[in-house]
Design a protein around this motif. Structure first.
Motif, PDB file in Angstrom:
ATOM      1  N   HIS A 466      76.739  52.969   3.442  1.00 10.93           N
ATOM      2  CA  HIS A 466      76.628  53.974   4.506  1.00 10.93           C
ATOM      3  C   HIS A 466      75.961  53.377   5.751  1.00 10.93           C
ATOM      4  O   HIS A 466      76.328  53.709   6.884  1.00 10.93           O
ATOM      5  CB  HIS A 466      75.830  55.176   4.005  1.00 10.93           C
ATOM      6  CG  HIS A 466      76.470  55.901   2.860  1.00 10.93           C
ATOM      7  ND1 HIS A 466      77.692  56.524   2.960  1.00 10.93           N
ATOM      8  CD2 HIS A 466      76.074  56.076   1.573  1.00 10.93           C
ATOM      9  CE1 HIS A 466      78.025  57.078   1.805  1.00 10.93           C
ATOM     10  NE2 HIS A 466      77.064  56.821   0.942  1.00 10.93           N
ATOM     11  N   THR A 467      74.981  52.487   5.523  1.00 15.89           N
ATOM     12  CA  THR A 467      74.337  51.833   6.661  1.00 15.89           C
ATOM     13  C   THR A 467      75.329  50.965   7.423  1.00 15.89           C
ATOM     14  O   THR A 467      75.387  50.978   8.664  1.00 15.89           O
ATOM     15  CB  THR A 467      73.164  50.958   6.172  1.00 15.89           C
ATOM     16  OG1 THR A 467      72.227  51.794   5.476  1.00 15.89           O
ATOM     17  CG2 THR A 467      72.476  50.274   7.341  1.00 15.89           C
ATOM     18  N   ILE A 468      76.131  50.209   6.664  1.00 13.30           N
ATOM     19  CA  ILE A 468      77.138  49.352   7.315  1.00 13.30           C
ATOM     20  C   ILE A 468      78.120  50.207   8.113  1.00 13.30           C
ATOM     21  O   ILE A 468      78.506  49.833   9.234  1.00 13.30           O
ATOM     22  CB  ILE A 468      77.875  48.515   6.259  1.00 13.30           C
ATOM     23  CG1 ILE A 468      76.934  47.455   5.673  1.00 13.30           C
ATOM     24  CG2 ILE A 468      79.107  47.841   6.848  1.00 13.30           C
ATOM     25  CD1 ILE A 468      77.556  46.637   4.570  1.00 13.30           C
ATOM     26  N   GLU A 469      78.513  51.345   7.562  1.00 15.16           N
ATOM     27  CA  GLU A 469      79.437  52.212   8.291  1.00 15.16           C
ATOM     28  C   GLU A 469      78.847  52.634   9.631  1.00 15.16           C
ATOM     29  O   GLU A 469      79.515  52.556  10.679  1.00 15.16           O
ATOM     30  CB  GLU A 469      79.750  53.454   7.457  1.00 15.16           C
ATOM     31  CG  GLU A 469      80.663  54.448   8.188  1.00 15.16           C
ATOM     32  CD  GLU A 469      80.877  55.738   7.411  1.00 15.16           C
ATOM     33  OE1 GLU A 469      80.437  55.785   6.242  1.00 15.16           O
ATOM     34  OE2 GLU A 469      81.437  56.690   7.981  1.00 15.16           O
ATOM     35  N   GLY A 470      77.563  53.083   9.630  1.00 13.14           N
ATOM     36  CA  GLY A 470      76.938  53.509  10.875  1.00 13.14           C
ATOM     37  C   GLY A 470      76.806  52.380  11.878  1.00 13.14           C
ATOM     38  O   GLY A 470      77.065  52.555  13.080  1.00 13.14           O
ATOM     39  N   GLU A 471      76.391  51.195  11.380  1.00 10.44           N
ATOM     40  CA  GLU A 471      76.214  50.053  12.293  1.00 10.44           C
ATOM     41  C   GLU A 471      77.569  49.578  12.832  1.00 10.44           C
ATOM     42  O   GLU A 471      77.656  49.139  13.983  1.00 10.44           O
ATOM     43  CB  GLU A 471      75.511  48.905  11.553  1.00 10.44           C
ATOM     44  CG  GLU A 471      74.075  49.188  11.161  1.00 10.44           C
ATOM     45  CD  GLU A 471      73.189  49.386  12.375  1.00 10.44           C
ATOM     46  OE1 GLU A 471      72.224  50.176  12.276  1.00 10.44           O
ATOM     47  OE2 GLU A 471      73.450  48.768  13.428  1.00 10.44           O
ATOM     48  N   LEU A 472      78.613  49.658  11.995  1.00  6.31           N
ATOM     49  CA  LEU A 472      79.942  49.240  12.455  1.00  6.31           C
ATOM     50  C   LEU A 472      80.462  50.186  13.532  1.00  6.31           C
ATOM     51  O   LEU A 472      81.093  49.751  14.507  1.00  6.31           O
ATOM     52  CB  LEU A 472      80.909  49.190  11.275  1.00  6.31           C
ATOM     53  CG  LEU A 472      82.332  48.689  11.569  1.00  6.31           C
ATOM     54  CD1 LEU A 472      82.291  47.293  12.194  1.00  6.31           C
ATOM     55  CD2 LEU A 472      83.171  48.672  10.300  1.00  6.31           C
ATOM     56  N   ARG A 473      80.206  51.480  13.373  1.00  2.00           N
ATOM     57  CA  ARG A 473      80.595  52.427  14.422  1.00  2.00           C
ATOM     58  C   ARG A 473      79.923  52.076  15.742  1.00  2.00           C
ATOM     59  O   ARG A 473      80.558  52.112  16.810  1.00  2.00           O
ATOM     60  CB  ARG A 473      80.233  53.858  14.020  1.00  2.00           C
ATOM     61  CG  ARG A 473      81.069  54.433  12.891  1.00  2.00           C
ATOM     62  CD  ARG A 473      80.731  55.886  12.644  1.00  2.00           C
ATOM     63  NE  ARG A 473      81.444  56.394  11.484  1.00  2.00           N
ATOM     64  CZ  ARG A 473      82.683  56.878  11.522  1.00  2.00           C
ATOM     65  NH1 ARG A 473      83.317  56.901  12.675  1.00  2.00           N
ATOM     66  NH2 ARG A 473      83.272  57.318  10.422  1.00  2.00           N
ATOM     67  N   ALA A 474      78.649  51.739  15.656  1.00  2.00           N
ATOM     68  CA  ALA A 474      77.929  51.373  16.881  1.00  2.00           C
ATOM     69  C   ALA A 474      78.465  50.070  17.463  1.00  2.00           C
ATOM     70  O   ALA A 474      78.618  49.924  18.681  1.00  2.00           O
ATOM     71  CB  ALA A 474      76.430  51.254  16.591  1.00  2.00           C
ATOM     72  N   ARG A 518      82.448  42.317   3.211  1.00  3.39           N
ATOM     73  CA  ARG A 518      81.546  43.455   3.106  1.00  3.39           C
ATOM     74  C   ARG A 518      81.933  44.575   4.060  1.00  3.39           C
ATOM     75  O   ARG A 518      81.968  45.747   3.695  1.00  3.39           O
ATOM     76  CB  ARG A 518      80.113  43.009   3.366  1.00  3.39           C
ATOM     77  CG  ARG A 518      79.080  44.122   3.375  1.00  3.39           C
ATOM     78  CD  ARG A 518      78.922  44.782   2.041  1.00  3.39           C
ATOM     79  NE  ARG A 518      78.274  43.912   1.063  1.00  3.39           N
ATOM     80  CZ  ARG A 518      77.967  44.297  -0.181  1.00  3.39           C
ATOM     81  NH1 ARG A 518      78.274  45.517  -0.583  1.00  3.39           N
ATOM     82  NH2 ARG A 518      77.397  43.461  -1.015  1.00  3.39           N
ATOM     83  N   PHE A 519      82.251  44.247   5.346  1.00  3.27           N
ATOM     84  CA  PHE A 519      82.452  45.322   6.316  1.00  3.27           C
ATOM     85  C   PHE A 519      83.907  45.775   6.433  1.00  3.27           C
ATOM     86  O   PHE A 519      84.160  46.917   6.816  1.00  3.27           O
ATOM     87  CB  PHE A 519      81.880  44.954   7.690  1.00  3.27           C
ATOM     88  CG  PHE A 519      82.623  43.883   8.447  1.00  3.27           C
ATOM     89  CD1 PHE A 519      83.759  44.185   9.190  1.00  3.27           C
ATOM     90  CD2 PHE A 519      82.163  42.570   8.461  1.00  3.27           C
ATOM     91  CE1 PHE A 519      84.413  43.206   9.907  1.00  3.27           C
ATOM     92  CE2 PHE A 519      82.825  41.590   9.176  1.00  3.27           C
ATOM     93  CZ  PHE A 519      83.950  41.910   9.900  1.00  3.27           C
ATOM     94  N   ILE A 520      84.890  44.923   6.102  1.00  3.65           N
ATOM     95  CA  ILE A 520      86.285  45.363   6.234  1.00  3.65           C
ATOM     96  C   ILE A 520      86.635  46.444   5.207  1.00  3.65           C
ATOM     97  O   ILE A 520      87.275  47.442   5.556  1.00  3.65           O
ATOM     98  CB  ILE A 520      87.235  44.153   6.147  1.00  3.65           C
ATOM     99  CG1 ILE A 520      87.114  43.317   7.428  1.00  3.65           C
ATOM    100  CG2 ILE A 520      88.675  44.608   5.929  1.00  3.65           C
ATOM    101  CD1 ILE A 520      88.024  42.125   7.489  1.00  3.65           C
ATOM    102  N   PRO A 521      86.230  46.318   3.906  1.00  2.50           N
ATOM    103  CA  PRO A 521      86.489  47.443   2.984  1.00  2.50           C
ATOM    104  C   PRO A 521      85.845  48.744   3.445  1.00  2.50           C
ATOM    105  O   PRO A 521      86.414  49.817   3.263  1.00  2.50           O
ATOM    106  CB  PRO A 521      85.890  46.944   1.659  1.00  2.50           C
ATOM    107  CG  PRO A 521      85.947  45.455   1.749  1.00  2.50           C
ATOM    108  CD  PRO A 521      85.677  45.143   3.196  1.00  2.50           C
ATOM    109  N   VAL A 522      84.626  48.646   4.039  1.00  4.05           N
ATOM    110  CA  VAL A 522      83.978  49.847   4.554  1.00  4.05           C
ATOM    111  C   VAL A 522      84.812  50.451   5.679  1.00  4.05           C
ATOM    112  O   VAL A 522      85.012  51.663   5.762  1.00  4.05           O
ATOM    113  CB  VAL A 522      82.550  49.511   5.051  1.00  4.05           C
ATOM    114  CG1 VAL A 522      81.932  50.729   5.740  1.00  4.05           C
ATOM    115  CG2 VAL A 522      81.682  49.071   3.893  1.00  4.05           C
TER     116      VAL A 522
END
Length: 729
Positions: A466-474, A518-522
């Motif tokens: 969930h943290t990665i999702e928020g940081e990726l949005r930013a 890590r971030f592409i699956p998210v």
């Protein structure tokens, strides 16, 4: 029930065959129409040059338009003639310095200053003709070495409108008038591909509701043909409402079939009602209903409702000290591939066999339930003795890993298991299931086909997602974290760099370099993949625009391809960056091929029609690649690094790779090998016939500036220009 299923299956098969047949008929009709449009546009381009040659290649034109400029003669014999008899929209007379001496617009003489309105679309072709003249091609005509003088004719955007532009030099047809090299005037003719051209094509060739547009319509009834000039640049789409004879036939056939099926259904319902009139049948039906409410129909195991009730009852009643509970959540790996490849009946047989094998491993004292799909649960309660959940899981993994005999086929699947153990007196049902699900998720994320026992840090890892999702949005709203690196693609024979694959990179100021794994699956699971994909595609096209002739490969996700507006997005980016469609290669995975959505297939066909290449990534790692290649033709397949890493003389991977290469070449498909790390691997791949290599042997992913330097190296100069695809896929 067997009779019902047989009737439904028969009806579905008949209707499916009708739809399949009519779709094939429509597809062949569309292919014929597309071929006709290609020929018509080519003939119009040829006709413009022929019309123009009758005036430009003429002694009188040399005397009145080149040596001396007679405006009235030029207007009457060139401008007005070309408009009245041949329908040309613009005629321009340029002097030797490319200055306009005369301009005709819609049959009327116009100020030469208005030439600037069309100059951007005309002048590149003027310069092209001047180059041919300077090379001596006009002299060849004047001395009789060639039958015709040099001319230029092509599709172009003129004043923002698609048009055919033809340019000829003003020369003597008898070759008797003296000619001073470099002094020749040029005649320019422009015919816009507008309403008049469309009306003519609709009337002569029976094309319905046609138009030239810049962006293809999303209407499935519309057919789009890309108009591309000789330089490979996109000019416009020619769209029309396709003639679909199959659909017409379908409208007459389906009502009859539906009526027959409904009649059969009515007769069957009447019979069923009669049979159920007896009290014995009603009592048996009630008993069966009660059993089915608590059990899975396919396997006979308890279903989710039964499982939830049993778990809640166990935790409510088992309060004695020393009572422990173990919950195992199971999920099959690669079940979807088996189901899609061998059919739903085979998938049902597989699920049934999996339930039987699990029951044989755990025995009758432990509850085994099917929660739905390919999910199972095992619930064990023990008193004053341990239940070795990990040992049981290992036996289940080993048992499920054995081949399943499904009729004439053998299927291989795996199983991932999440385990949670607790004191029965202190456990809570929802929390117990949640922890088991988290452990199952971690087992799948760690490589599948394994068992994981729940630990508290797993919950922290889930929160990290969930943290990665928020940081990726930013990060997607900033321009200082995400970047694109490029890994070179190397020609196997010449060892020259012929292109590069675009790869997303993320450097976070707090967490440092974050792995794409890590971030592409998210991004895929949260819907951010479309924004990330657009970012990577735009950066790749910016590089491709500066390196024409180089293949720039970009990975796209199934989510992007299912978007009906994705093709518009790709063409907009190509237009904005100036990259040629023929230099772009979109890499898809076989999960897209398994997707039977019409939108995905339509997007692939639109891309291939415009000249964009399609590559199938990670080939050979799934179950369905071979059977789906014909449905969605691709231009390239990429052999997965798992095969390349094992290449050695005598190893089975050599035979597998050879089979893949032979299959691809037989279908006119090129082959790229990924993960090449040694010269020995490169040598074997060369012997097997691979076309392109990629891996750390040559280079890892590098920054855009570095790949630009590699492209600029004379040692990597392209040997030939890639052939443009001119037919509709």
């Amino acid at each position: 029930m067997p009779v019902v299923l047989a009737l439904v299956a028969t009806a579905a098969a008949v209707i499916g065959f009708v739809f399949w047949s009519t779709n094939n008929i429509d597809q062949r009709a569309i292919e014929r129409q597309t071929t006709m449009v290609t020929q018509v546009l080519q003939s119009k381009r040829d006709a413009l040059l022929k019309d123009q040659g009758g005036v430009a290649i003429w002694d009188e034109a040399v005397l009145h338009a080149d040596r001396t400029f007679d405006r009235e003669w030029v207007h009457a014999n060139m401008g007005l003639w070309m408009h009245s008899f041949f329908g040309h929209d613009r005629s321009v007379l340029l002097d030797a310095q490319n200055r306009p001496l005369y301009l005709m617009e819609e049959g009327k003489a116009a100020p030469t200053s208005r030439f600037q309105n069309i100059a951007s679309g005309v002048m590149p072709l003027v310069q092209q003709l001047r180059t041919l003249i300077a090379a001596g091609q006009l002299d060849d005509f004047l001395v009789g070495r060639t039958e015709a003088p040099p001319t230029v004719c092509d599709f172009a955007l003129v004043n923002g409108q698609p048009a055919i532009v033809g340019i000829s030099p003003i020369v003597s047809n008898t070759r008797t008038l003296a000619h001073v090299p470099g002094s020749e005037s040029l005649m320019v003719s422009v015919r816009f591909l507008g309403a008049d051209t469309v009306s003519e094509m609709m009337e002569q060739y029976l094309i319905d509701d046609a138009a030239f547009v810049r962006t293809p319509s999303a209407d499935p009834d519309r057919i789009s043909y890309p108009v591309i000039n000789q330089a490979g640049r996109f000019v416009a789409f020619f769209e029309w409402t396709g003639d679909r004879p199959g659909r017409l036939m379908l409208g007459h056939t389906v009502p009859v079939l539906v009526a027959v099926i409904l009649a059969g259904a009515v007769l069957f319902l009447l019979l069923l009602r009669k049979l159920r009139s007896s009290s014995a049948a009603l009592q048996e039906g009630r008993r069966l209903a009660e059993h089915e409410a608590a059990h899975d129909k396919l396997t006979g195991l308890p279903n989710r409702t039964n499982f939830d009730a049993h778990l809640a009852r166990i935790l409510r009643e088992q309060k004695a000290p020393g009572t422990s509970i173990a919950l195992l959540m199971l999920d099959l790996d690669r079940f979807k591939q088996v189901n899609d490849t061998l059919g739903h009946q085979a998938g049902d047989d597989l699920i049934r066999s999996v339930g039987e094998r699990i029951r044989l491993v755990v025995g009758t004292d432990v509850m085994v339930a099917r929660l739905g799909g390919d999910e199972f649960a095992i619930l064990a309660v023990t008193h004053n003795r341990p239940f070795d959940a990990m040992a049981v899981s290992d036996r289940i993994i080993e048992t499920i890993g054995r081949p399943f005999d499904l009729g004439h086929f053998k299927a291989h699947v795996g199983v991932s298991i999440g385990i949670v153990e607790d004191n029965a007196a202190a456990a809570e049902p929802r929390e117990l299931v949640r922890k088991a699900d988290i452990a199952l998720y971690e087992a799948k994320a760690s490589g599948r086909n394994r068992a994981m026992v729940y630990e508290e840090h797993m919950n922290e890892l889930l929160q990290l997602q969930h943290t990665i999702e928020g940081e990726l949005r930013a990060a997607l709203n900033r321009n200082d974290q995400l970047s694109v690196a490029f890994q070179p693609l190397v020609d196997q024979k010449s060892r020259k760099v012929i292109g590069a694959e675009a790869l997303a990179r993320w450097y976070h100021p707090k967490y440092g370099q974050i792995s794409p794994g890590r971030f592409i699956p998210v991004a895929e699971n949260t819907g951010l993949i479309e924004y990330l994909g657009e970012f990577v595609l735009r950066r790749a096209c910016e590089l491709g625009a500066s390196a024409p002739g180089r293949t720039i490969a970009v990975n796209i996700s199934p989510t992007q391809l299912r978007n009906p507006y994705f093709s518009n997005q790709v063409f907009d980016i190509l237009h904005q960056t100036g990259m040629r469609p023929v230099d772009l290669e979109l890499e898809i995975t076989e999960s897209i091929l398994l997707d039977d959505e019409n939108i995905s297939g339509q997007n692939l066909r639109t891309f291939r029609a415009a000249g964009i290449q399609i590559a199938l990534d990670d080939f050979g790692t799934g179950y369905s690649s071979l059977s789906y290649l014909k449905r969605y033709p691709v231009d390239r397949i990429k052999i997965d690094r798992s095969f390349v890493s094992q290449l050695a003389e005598g190893h089975v991977s050599v035979a597998i790779t050879q089979a893949i290469v032979t299959l691809a070449h037989a279908m006119d498909i090129e082959v790229t090998a990924e993960g090449v790390e040694s010269e020995k691997q490169a040598t074997i791949l060369g012997k097997l016939g691979c076309n392109t290599l990629q891996g750390f042997l040559f280079s890892g992913a590098v920054l855009p500036a570095k790949i630009t330097t590699i492209f600029a190296d004379p040692a990597n100069a392209p040997e030939r220009r890639r052939r443009l695809r001119t037919h509709a896929a």
